[in-house]
Design a protein around this motif. Structure first.
Motif, PDB file in Angstrom:
ATOM      1  N   LEU A 289      11.836 -10.595  -0.898  1.00  0.00           N
ATOM      2  CA  LEU A 289      12.240  -9.940   0.224  1.00  0.00           C
ATOM      3  C   LEU A 289      13.695 -10.251   0.797  1.00  0.00           C
ATOM      4  O   LEU A 289      14.270  -9.505   1.105  1.00  0.00           O
ATOM      5  N   GLU A 305       5.536  -9.828   7.073  1.00  0.00           N
ATOM      6  CA  GLU A 305       6.011  -9.084   5.889  1.00  0.00           C
ATOM      7  C   GLU A 305       5.758  -9.906   4.689  1.00  0.00           C
ATOM      8  O   GLU A 305       5.864  -9.068   3.598  1.00  0.00           O
ATOM      9  N   MET A 309       3.862  -8.262   1.177  1.00  0.00           N
ATOM     10  CA  MET A 309       4.317  -8.086  -0.071  1.00  0.00           C
ATOM     11  C   MET A 309       3.567  -8.856  -0.918  1.00  0.00           C
ATOM     12  O   MET A 309       3.341  -8.318  -2.258  1.00  0.00           O
TER      13      MET A 309
END
Length: 318
Positions: A289, A305, A309
């Protein structure tokens, strides 16, 4: 921690001590990296407080850890700027040493359109002089210690104290003189090395799996070796073999600080009680990321986040 196949945070933030580099990075984005002298116009640029241990600390903080940084800086205006930038991330800088008459570390970095980079750091030897001792009586207040190779005297003290306190002592083993690596490797309980560092120690260029096995044969620590987009190799001592964790497939914008984010996330996962392979996958997701965003450590992701992922990418049955 694991709960029903998902990763749940502890009932309190894990406490991480990150030890090592603190630099003022000037990051410039160019279409291609220069191959000759001349003047080159950047497409974008940013100036931030960074460095291996510092970027890892900021990444760990965004992932929910309570983080303290032990680094060394000059008593100059750059040092003031560095502390201000890191404190703004919520990292405790009360342990940062300020050295009278020394200059704080600087780095100039070019990043191309494919995310590759050239890094030119400067460290004042006076600022990087060995510390007289730990800034704390002991490390019992921390769940995990992460040290890089840029301030070896401090790294050695912190790794020894962490193992004495029964805490994971993680070494971010990156490119460094062989004598520095040989000094620090035996002190760590967990070693996460870059490919260049592994090859410096092993003394020959071999495939990543062999390099990881060779490095693991030289220590009783947990050993993993990162390979960027190629993923991570780690030595499973119980199975007696090297295993591989794939990296998420992305189109990188900026790989700067991806390794630091990886180390910070791995430390958080380990301290939270994730199995090592889960910790490596958690770290791989966070690093991937980060690579999607320009600006070095500024691209480090938050926890939700990263978990999203990881959930989208992890192989079935893991």
């Amino acid at each position: 921690m694991l709960d029903g196949g998902t990763i749940e945070p502890m009932d309190r933030p894990v406490r991480l001590l990150s030890v090592g580099a603190l630099t003022l990075d000037t990051i410039l984005r160019v279409e291609t990296l220069p191959t000759h002298q001349g003047k080159f116009i950047a497409d974008d640029g940013v100036q931030i407080a960074s460095g291996m241990a510092t970027s890892a600390a900021c990444a760990a903080r965004r992932l929910g850890a309570s983080v303290s940084l032990w680094a060394s800086a000059g008593d100059d205006a750059v040092g003031d700027q560095l502390l201000s930038g890191i404190e703004a991330e919520g990292v405790d800088c009360s342990l940062v040493r300020r050295v009278a008459g020394a200059r704080s570390a600087l780095a100039s970095i070019l990043v191309d359109a494919h995310g590759e980079r050239i890094i030119v750091p400067f460290y004042d030897r006076k600022a990087q002089a060995d510390p007289e001792g730990l800034p704390l009586a002991d490390l019992l207040g921390f769940d995990v210690v992460l040290a890089d190779v840029r301030w070896p005297g401090a790294a050695a003290l912190a790794l020894v104290a962490a193992r004495k306190a029964g805490r994971p002592a993680i070494l971010d083993a990156d490119t460094a003189p062989l004598d520095v690596l040989e000094r620090l490797l035996p002190l760590a309980s967990h070693i996460v090395a870059s490919e260049p560092a592994a090859r410096i120690v092993c003394g020959h260029a071999v495939d990543p799996e062999t390099a990881c096995a060779d490095l693991a044969s030289r220590t009783d620590a947990f050993v993993a070796m990162t390979g960027g987009a190629a993923g991570t190799w780690w030595h499973d001592r119980q199975a007696g073999r090297v295993r591989h964790v794939e990296a998420p497939r992305i189109k990188a914008v900026d790989t700067l600080a991806a390794g630091d984010v990886f180390h910070g996330a791995f430390a958080v996962g380990l301290a939270e009680g994730m199995p090592v392979e889960w910790s490596l996958r958690f770290a791989s997701a966070a690093a991937a990321l980060k690579c999607l965003r320009f600006g070095g450590r500024l691209g480090a992701p938050g926890r939700q986040e990263t978990l999203a992922m990881m959930a989208d990418w992890q192989p079935a049955g893991i």
